[in-house]
Motif scaffolding. Structure first.
Motif, short mmCIF file in Angstrom:
data_model
loop_
_atom_site.label_atom_id
_atom_site.label_comp_id
_atom_site.label_asym_id
_atom_site.label_seq_id
_atom_site.Cartn_x
_atom_site.Cartn_y
_atom_site.Cartn_z
N ALA A 55 0.82 -1.22 0.00
CA ALA A 55 0.00 0.00 0.00
C ALA A 55 0.85 1.27 0.00
CB ALA A 55 -0.93 0.00 1.21
N PHE A 56 2.16 1.14 0.14
CA PHE A 56 3.03 2.32 0.18
C PHE A 56 3.16 2.91 -1.22
CE2 PHE A 56 5.93 2.22 4.10
CZ PHE A 56 4.89 1.79 4.90
N PRO A 57 2.89 4.19 -1.37
CA PRO A 57 3.15 4.80 -2.68
C PRO A 57 4.65 4.98 -2.90
CG PRO A 57 2.33 6.44 -1.13
CD PRO A 57 2.30 5.11 -0.43
N GLU A 58 5.04 5.26 -4.13
CA GLU A 58 6.44 5.54 -4.42
C GLU A 58 6.91 6.70 -3.56
OE1 GLU A 58 7.49 5.98 -8.55
OE2 GLU A 58 6.18 4.33 -9.10
N LYS A 59 8.19 6.71 -3.26
CA LYS A 59 8.84 7.73 -2.44
C LYS A 59 8.33 7.73 -1.00
CE LYS A 59 10.04 10.70 -6.29
NZ LYS A 59 10.01 12.04 -6.84
N SER A 60 7.84 6.58 -0.56
CA SER A 60 7.51 6.40 0.86
C SER A 60 8.67 5.67 1.51
CB SER A 60 6.24 5.57 1.02
OG SER A 60 5.13 6.28 0.57
N THR A 61 8.90 5.97 2.78
CA THR A 61 9.98 5.34 3.50
C THR A 61 9.53 5.02 4.91
OG1 THR A 61 12.36 5.48 3.97
CG2 THR A 61 11.07 7.49 4.30
N VAL A 62 10.09 3.98 5.48
CA VAL A 62 9.71 3.58 6.83
C VAL A 62 10.92 3.00 7.53
CG1 VAL A 62 8.94 1.27 6.12
CG2 VAL A 62 7.99 2.30 8.17
N ARG A 63 11.01 3.27 8.82
CA ARG A 63 12.00 2.59 9.67
C ARG A 63 11.25 1.47 10.35
NH1 ARG A 63 16.70 5.76 11.41
NH2 ARG A 63 17.15 3.92 12.63
N THR A 64 11.74 0.25 10.21
CA THR A 64 11.03 -0.91 10.74
C THR A 64 12.00 -2.04 11.03
OG1 THR A 64 9.17 -2.42 10.34
CG2 THR A 64 10.57 -1.91 8.44
N ASP A 65 11.50 -3.07 11.64
CA ASP A 65 12.29 -4.29 11.81
C ASP A 65 12.19 -5.10 10.53
OD1 ASP A 65 13.06 -3.85 14.45
OD2 ASP A 65 11.22 -4.72 15.23
N LEU A 66 13.32 -5.61 10.09
CA LEU A 66 13.36 -6.55 8.98
C LEU A 66 13.96 -7.80 9.60
CD1 LEU A 66 13.88 -5.93 5.38
CD2 LEU A 66 15.39 -7.64 6.37
N MET A 67 13.09 -8.78 9.88
CA MET A 67 13.44 -9.93 10.71
C MET A 67 13.88 -9.39 12.06
SD MET A 67 12.77 -12.83 9.28
CE MET A 67 13.76 -14.14 9.94
N HIS A 68 15.15 -9.42 12.37
CA HIS A 68 15.66 -8.99 13.66
C HIS A 68 16.62 -7.81 13.55
CE1 HIS A 68 17.70 -12.33 11.76
NE2 HIS A 68 18.79 -11.64 12.01
N MET A 69 16.54 -7.08 12.41
CA MET A 69 17.42 -5.93 12.18
C MET A 69 16.58 -4.68 12.02
SD MET A 69 19.68 -7.57 9.10
CE MET A 69 18.26 -8.40 8.38
N MET A 70 17.08 -3.55 12.53
CA MET A 70 16.44 -2.28 12.24
C MET A 70 16.81 -1.92 10.81
SD MET A 70 14.52 0.22 12.85
CE MET A 70 14.10 -0.05 14.53
N ALA A 71 15.81 -1.51 10.02
CA ALA A 71 16.04 -1.20 8.62
C ALA A 71 15.27 0.05 8.21
CB ALA A 71 15.61 -2.38 7.74
#
Length: 181
Positions: A128-144
């Motif tokens: 659902a994220f449009p282009e040029k959207s960004t997020v800080r999140t966990d990717l498995m067990h890493m901050m990404a």
């Protein structure tokens, strides 16, 4: 005497392809975190616009022009990638050079969203994220930091020390998605 050799974070690990999915390391570009001083965010935005042609993005957004980008990078934090920050910014913000601190990869292909869906928290809907959207999140067990560059293309950043784990986890998810056809 030992001779040091400069290596990129994902040297020898990428590129990887599974079907039409492709994971490749992005070019090493200058990166700086910019944290505007209290009451100076508007002035920082003006300075960035003047020097780099990019404004400060709103929460979970990115401003991108070719290889240069400004990403929302957390509360009161922005990441300038692809250009050295204008010297005048240091009067308006704390500016920290980060070029060697991050592994930056690009995941592309028709099922890139499906690959990421296997690795990010259940409540994330990257489709659902449009282009040029960004997020800080966990990717498995890493901050990404994950930025949608196009319909089927994502930039993924993790700490440099996690590059091998990032490639391992993404390759495994790519293979699982590829096996489903």
């Amino acid at each position: 005497m030992v001779e040091l050799v400069a290596k990129t974070p994902c040297a020898g690990l990428l590129p990887v392809s599974v079907g039409d999915l492709r994971l490749e390391e992005c070019e090493m570009l200058p990166m700086s975190v910019i944290m505007p001083y209290a009451g100076k965010a508007e002035a920082v935005g003006t300075a960035l616009q003047k020097a780099h042609g990019l404004a400060l993005p709103s929460v979970n957004k990115a401003e991108i022009d070719g290889e240069t980008s400004v990403l929302w990078f957390g509360q009161g934090q922005f990441l300038l990638r692809g250009a050295a920050p204008d010297a005048g910014l240091s009067d308006l913000a704390a500016v920290t050079e980060q070029s060697d601190a991050w592994a930056v990869v690009r995941l592309s292909g028709a099922k890139a969203v499906d690959v990421l869906a296997r690795l990010v928290p259940v409540d994330m809907r990257l489709s659902a994220f449009p282009e040029k959207s960004t997020v800080r999140t966990d990717l498995m067990h890493m901050m990404a930091s994950i930025t949608r560059l196009g319909h089927d293309s994502f930039q993924i950043m993790v700490f440099r020390s996690m590059a091998q784990t990032l490639v391992h986890d993404l390759k495994g998810a790519m293979e699982a998605v590829g096996a489903r056809g």
